[in-house]
Write a protein that holds these residues in place. Structure first.
Motif, PDB file in Angstrom:
ATOM      1  N   ASN A  74       0.817  -1.221   0.000  1.00 25.54           N
ATOM      2  CA  ASN A  74       0.000   0.000   0.000  1.00 25.54           C
ATOM      3  C   ASN A  74       0.848   1.267   0.000  1.00 25.54           C
ATOM      4  OD1 ASN A  74      -2.367  -1.456  -0.057  1.00 25.54           O
ATOM      5  ND2 ASN A  74      -2.729  -1.345   2.149  1.00 25.54           N
ATOM      6  N   ILE A  75       1.960   1.254   0.750  1.00 20.32           N
ATOM      7  CA  ILE A  75       2.822   2.438   0.775  1.00 20.32           C
ATOM      8  C   ILE A  75       3.524   2.624  -0.573  1.00 20.32           C
ATOM      9  CG2 ILE A  75       4.928   3.420   1.789  1.00 20.32           C
ATOM     10  CD1 ILE A  75       3.965   2.502   4.496  1.00 20.32           C
ATOM     11  N   PHE A  76       3.998   1.537  -1.162  1.00 17.45           N
ATOM     12  CA  PHE A  76       4.602   1.629  -2.493  1.00 17.45           C
ATOM     13  C   PHE A  76       3.572   2.129  -3.507  1.00 17.45           C
ATOM     14  CE2 PHE A  76       8.432  -1.515  -2.272  1.00 17.45           C
ATOM     15  CZ  PHE A  76       8.964  -0.752  -1.241  1.00 17.45           C
ATOM     16  N   LYS A  77       2.343   1.650  -3.403  1.00 22.14           N
ATOM     17  CA  LYS A  77       1.282   2.069  -4.313  1.00 22.14           C
ATOM     18  C   LYS A  77       0.989   3.567  -4.137  1.00 22.14           C
ATOM     19  CE  LYS A  77      -3.450   0.749  -5.669  1.00 22.14           C
ATOM     20  NZ  LYS A  77      -4.166   2.018  -5.468  1.00 22.14           N
ATOM     21  N   LYS A  78       0.943   4.006  -2.885  1.00 23.98           N
ATOM     22  CA  LYS A  78       0.671   5.413  -2.577  1.00 23.98           C
ATOM     23  C   LYS A  78       1.688   6.337  -3.238  1.00 23.98           C
ATOM     24  CE  LYS A  78       1.184   8.447   1.482  1.00 23.98           C
ATOM     25  NZ  LYS A  78       1.432   8.451   2.948  1.00 23.98           N
ATOM     26  N   TYR A  79       2.957   5.968  -3.195  1.00 24.71           N
ATOM     27  CA  TYR A  79       4.007   6.835  -3.717  1.00 24.71           C
ATOM     28  C   TYR A  79       4.314   6.607  -5.200  1.00 24.71           C
ATOM     29  CZ  TYR A  79       5.056   8.650   0.914  1.00 24.71           C
ATOM     30  OH  TYR A  79       4.967   9.280   2.130  1.00 24.71           O
ATOM     31  N   SER A  80       3.778   5.542  -5.781  1.00 21.69           N
ATOM     32  CA  SER A  80       4.044   5.279  -7.201  1.00 21.69           C
ATOM     33  C   SER A  80       2.901   5.743  -8.098  1.00 21.69           C
ATOM     34  CB  SER A  80       4.294   3.782  -7.432  1.00 21.69           C
ATOM     35  OG  SER A  80       3.156   3.021  -7.074  1.00 21.69           O
ATOM     36  N   GLU A  81       1.870   6.303  -7.486  1.00 24.28           N
ATOM     37  CA  GLU A  81       0.750   6.839  -8.248  1.00 24.28           C
ATOM     38  C   GLU A  81       0.622   8.336  -7.988  1.00 24.28           C
ATOM     39  OE1 GLU A  81      -2.649   4.596  -7.055  1.00 24.28           O
ATOM     40  OE2 GLU A  81      -2.051   2.803  -8.191  1.00 24.28           O
ATOM     41  N   VAL A  82       0.091   9.055  -8.940  1.00 26.11           N
ATOM     42  CA  VAL A  82      -0.109  10.491  -8.779  1.00 26.11           C
ATOM     43  C   VAL A  82      -1.408  10.726  -8.017  1.00 26.11           C
ATOM     44  CG1 VAL A  82      -0.485  12.682  -9.970  1.00 26.11           C
ATOM     45  CG2 VAL A  82       1.123  11.008 -10.900  1.00 26.11           C
ATOM     46  N   ILE A 100      -4.627  12.598  -6.874  1.00 26.88           N
ATOM     47  CA  ILE A 100      -5.562  13.580  -7.430  1.00 26.88           C
ATOM     48  C   ILE A 100      -6.166  14.378  -6.274  1.00 26.88           C
ATOM     49  CG2 ILE A 100      -7.679  13.920  -8.749  1.00 26.88           C
ATOM     50  CD1 ILE A 100      -7.106  11.288 -10.170  1.00 26.88           C
ATOM     51  N   PRO A 101      -5.902  15.686  -6.223  1.00 27.27           N
ATOM     52  CA  PRO A 101      -6.444  16.498  -5.132  1.00 27.27           C
ATOM     53  C   PRO A 101      -7.967  16.429  -5.087  1.00 27.27           C
ATOM     54  CG  PRO A 101      -4.792  17.715  -6.370  1.00 27.27           C
ATOM     55  CD  PRO A 101      -5.090  16.472  -7.151  1.00 27.27           C
ATOM     56  N   ARG A 102      -8.502  16.493  -3.861  1.00 26.56           N
ATOM     57  CA  ARG A 102      -9.945  16.439  -3.688  1.00 26.56           C
ATOM     58  C   ARG A 102     -10.608  17.586  -4.451  1.00 26.56           C
ATOM     59  NH1 ARG A 102     -12.124  15.943   2.351  1.00 26.56           N
ATOM     60  NH2 ARG A 102     -10.979  13.984   2.084  1.00 26.56           N
ATOM     61  N   GLY A 103     -11.663  17.260  -5.176  1.00 25.81           N
ATOM     62  CA  GLY A 103     -12.407  18.270  -5.912  1.00 25.81           C
ATOM     63  C   GLY A 103     -11.931  18.470  -7.335  1.00 25.81           C
ATOM     64  N   MET A 104     -10.816  17.822  -7.710  1.00 23.17           N
ATOM     65  CA  MET A 104     -10.298  17.957  -9.079  1.00 23.17           C
ATOM     66  C   MET A 104     -10.588  16.684  -9.869  1.00 23.17           C
ATOM     67  SD  MET A 104      -6.636  19.906  -8.636  1.00 23.17           S
ATOM     68  CE  MET A 104      -6.463  20.020 -10.424  1.00 23.17           C
ATOM     69  N   PRO A 105     -10.965  16.796 -11.135  1.00 24.93           N
ATOM     70  CA  PRO A 105     -11.291  15.609 -11.930  1.00 24.93           C
ATOM     71  C   PRO A 105     -10.069  14.780 -12.306  1.00 24.93           C
ATOM     72  CG  PRO A 105     -11.366  17.576 -13.302  1.00 24.93           C
ATOM     73  CD  PRO A 105     -11.179  18.046 -11.882  1.00 24.93           C
ATOM     74  N   MET A 106      -8.902  15.419 -12.326  1.00 27.92           N
ATOM     75  CA  MET A 106      -7.672  14.709 -12.677  1.00 27.92           C
ATOM     76  C   MET A 106      -6.486  15.371 -11.993  1.00 27.92           C
ATOM     77  SD  MET A 106      -7.132  16.012 -16.592  1.00 27.92           S
ATOM     78  CE  MET A 106      -8.756  15.390 -17.051  1.00 27.92           C
ATOM     79  N   ALA A 107      -5.355  14.692 -12.023  1.00 30.83           N
ATOM     80  CA  ALA A 107      -4.155  15.221 -11.391  1.00 30.83           C
ATOM     81  C   ALA A 107      -3.600  16.388 -12.196  1.00 30.83           C
ATOM     82  CB  ALA A 107      -3.109  14.127 -11.273  1.00 30.83           C
ATOM     83  N   PRO A 108      -2.938  17.335 -11.542  1.00 33.66           N
ATOM     84  CA  PRO A 108      -2.300  18.444 -12.264  1.00 33.66           C
ATOM     85  C   PRO A 108      -1.294  17.914 -13.284  1.00 33.66           C
ATOM     86  CG  PRO A 108      -2.337  18.872  -9.906  1.00 33.66           C
ATOM     87  CD  PRO A 108      -2.782  17.454 -10.092  1.00 33.66           C
ATOM     88  N   ALA A 109      -1.098  18.649 -14.364  1.00 30.25           N
ATOM     89  CA  ALA A 109      -0.222  18.192 -15.449  1.00 30.25           C
ATOM     90  C   ALA A 109       1.217  17.986 -14.988  1.00 30.25           C
ATOM     91  CB  ALA A 109      -0.279  19.198 -16.594  1.00 30.25           C
ATOM     92  N   ASP A 110       1.664  18.792 -14.020  1.00 32.97           N
ATOM     93  CA  ASP A 110       3.057  18.694 -13.570  1.00 32.97           C
ATOM     94  C   ASP A 110       3.239  17.728 -12.399  1.00 32.97           C
ATOM     95  OD1 ASP A 110       1.665  20.195 -11.751  1.00 32.97           O
ATOM     96  OD2 ASP A 110       3.224  21.723 -11.492  1.00 32.97           O
ATOM     97  N   ALA A 111       2.158  17.072 -11.972  1.00 30.51           N
ATOM     98  CA  ALA A 111       2.252  16.136 -10.848  1.00 30.51           C
ATOM     99  C   ALA A 111       2.985  14.866 -11.273  1.00 30.51           C
ATOM    100  CB  ALA A 111       0.865  15.793 -10.324  1.00 30.51           C
ATOM    101  N   LYS A 112       3.887  14.402 -10.421  1.00 34.49           N
ATOM    102  CA  LYS A 112       4.662  13.211 -10.732  1.00 34.49           C
ATOM    103  C   LYS A 112       4.705  12.281  -9.514  1.00 34.49           C
ATOM    104  CE  LYS A 112       7.729  15.573 -14.010  1.00 34.49           C
ATOM    105  NZ  LYS A 112       9.136  15.926 -14.329  1.00 34.49           N
TER     106      LYS A 112
END
Length: 315
Positions: free
Chosen positions: A258-266, A268-280
Motif C-alpha cells: 500500500n505504501i509503495f502504491k501510494k508513492y508510485s501513483e499520482v 488527485i487532489p480532492r475536488g479535481m477531476p484529474m491530477a495536475p499536469a506537472d504532478a509526478k
C-alpha cells in the motif's frame, strides 16, 4: 559470538539495489549480517549502515565484522543499536544527511532469536514470556498476557495473527490468570491448546503459532514502526535509489504494497477531476508482483516459502 541466520532472497535483494560505487546503503534489520556481508563483498568503496535493536545482534556484529569497521576500511560498515523507525535521526548523527542510495529490510524474527530459549519467542522452548527484540524496553509478552483486557487480547490475536479462535483463547487466558500469573511459554501453549477445539488442533501446524506471532507483533509494535520507517526511507532515498523489503506475513506485505502504491501513483487532489499536469509520482515499482524464492532456496530453507520481496525506485 555467533548469530547465524539463513539470509532469505539474498541475491535477489542485493541485486535489486542496483549498487553504485561509493554508495551509501542501509541495512534496516542487520540480524546475523548475511545480506550485509554479501553487499559489502560487491562494493570496492562506499558505506553500509546497519540497524538492529537487538543488543545481542549488535555485539555479535562488532566481532564478526571488525575488519569492515576498522578505521580506513573500504567499504565501511557502521552499526546503529536502534529501531529502524529512527533512520533519519541516526543517519544525521553519523554525518549522512544528504540521502541514501539504497535500503533493504528483512522483516520478522531472526533464527537466533527463535533459537535462544531465554528470549521467549518460541513455543518450542519453555521460557519466561518475553518476546522483546529490544531488551531495554519495558513492555514484554508477560505484561500483555497478564494485564491486557480480554477484548484487547482477542483483538490482537485476530488482527495480528489471523487466529480464528481469538475470542476463545483470550477468554481462557483471562480465566487462567485469575488463578495465578501466566509466566512461561509452555503455560501459554497449554492454555491455547485447551481453548482450541480438538479437531482444529489436528491440522494447520502448531496450535500456538498464530497466538505467539500476534503477541510478538504487539510487544514490538512491529506494524506501526514499519509504516513509520518506510515513510522515512522513501524520503531519505536519492533519485535512482532503491528500497527492497522482504516480508513473511500478509499484514507486513499489505503495508509495504500500500505504501509503495501510494508513492508510485499520482495523487488527485480532492475536488479535481484529474491530477495536475506537472504532478509526478515519487516511486517507480521495479516489479509489479513480489519476488519469491526459487526452487533451490525453497529446498534449503523452509522459511523462504512465505517470503515476498517488493522493490521500488525513487524517481
Amino acid at each position: 559470538m555467533e548469530f547465524k541466520h539463513y539470509s532469505v532472497l539474498l541475491h535477489e535483494t542485493i541485486r535489486n539495489l542496483n549498487l553504485k560505487e561509493n554508495g551509501l546503503y542501509v541495512d534496516a534489520t542487520f540480524g546475523g549480517g548475511g545480506h550485509a556481508r554479501y553487499l559489502l563483498n560487491q562494493l570496492d568503496k562506499g558505506t553500509l549502515v546497519g540497524f538492529d535493536q537487538d543488543d545481542y545482534a549488535i555485539e555479535a556484529a562488532k566481532l564478526n565484522f571488525a575488519d569492515k569497521m576498522a578505521a580506513g576500511s573500504e567499504p565501511r560498515l557502521e552499526l546503529v543499536h536502534d529501531n529502524f523507525s529512527h533512520l533519519k535521526d541516526n543517519l544525521v548523527k553519523l554525518g549522512f544527511s544528504d540521502g541514501i542510495d539504497g535500503i533493504y529490510y528483512d522483516l520478522g524474527v531472526s533464527s537466533p532469536q527463535f533459537d535462544q530459549p531465554e528470549r521467549g519467542f518460541s513455543y518450542r522452548f519453555d521460557a519466561r514470556l518475553d518476546m522483546r527484540m529490544n531488551r531495554d524496553q519495558e513492555l514484554d509478552a508477560y505484561t500483555i498476557v497478564n494485564t491486557w483486557s480480554q477484548k484487547e487480547l482477542a483483538d490482537i490475536l485476530y488482527q495480528y495473527g489471523d487466529e480464528k479462535y481469538s475470542r476463545q483463547i483470550a477468554r481462557k487466558i483471562v480465566e487462567k490468570r485469575l488463578e495465578h500469573p501466566i509466566v512461561t511459554t509452555f503455560e501459554l501453549v497449554d492454555i491455547i491448546k485447551e481453548a482450541i477445539p480438538a479437531f482444529a488442533r489436528r491440522s494447520g501446524g502448531h496450535p500456538a503459532k498464530k497466538t505467539f506471532q500476534a503477541i510478538r507483533v504487539a510487544v514490538n509494535n512491529e506494524l506501526d514502526v514499519l509504516k513509520q520507517s518506510l515513510e522515512e526511507a522513501i524520503e531519505l532515498l536519492k533519485p535512482g535509489g532503491r528500497i527492497c523489503v522482504i516480508t513473511f506475513q500478509s499484514h507486513e506485505d499489505k503495508i509495504v504494497k500500500n505504501i509503495f502504491k501510494k508513492y508510485s501513483e499520482v495523487e488527485i487532489p480532492r475536488g479535481m477531476p484529474m491530477a495536475p499536469a506537472d504532478a509526478k509520482p515519487t516511486l517507480r515499482l521495479v516489479s509489479r508482483k513480489p519476488i519469491v524464492a526459487g526452487s533451490e532456496e525453497l529446498n534449503e530453507n523452509n522459511r523462504s516459502h512465505s517470503a515476498k520481496l517488493r522493490v521500488a525506485e525513487k524517481l
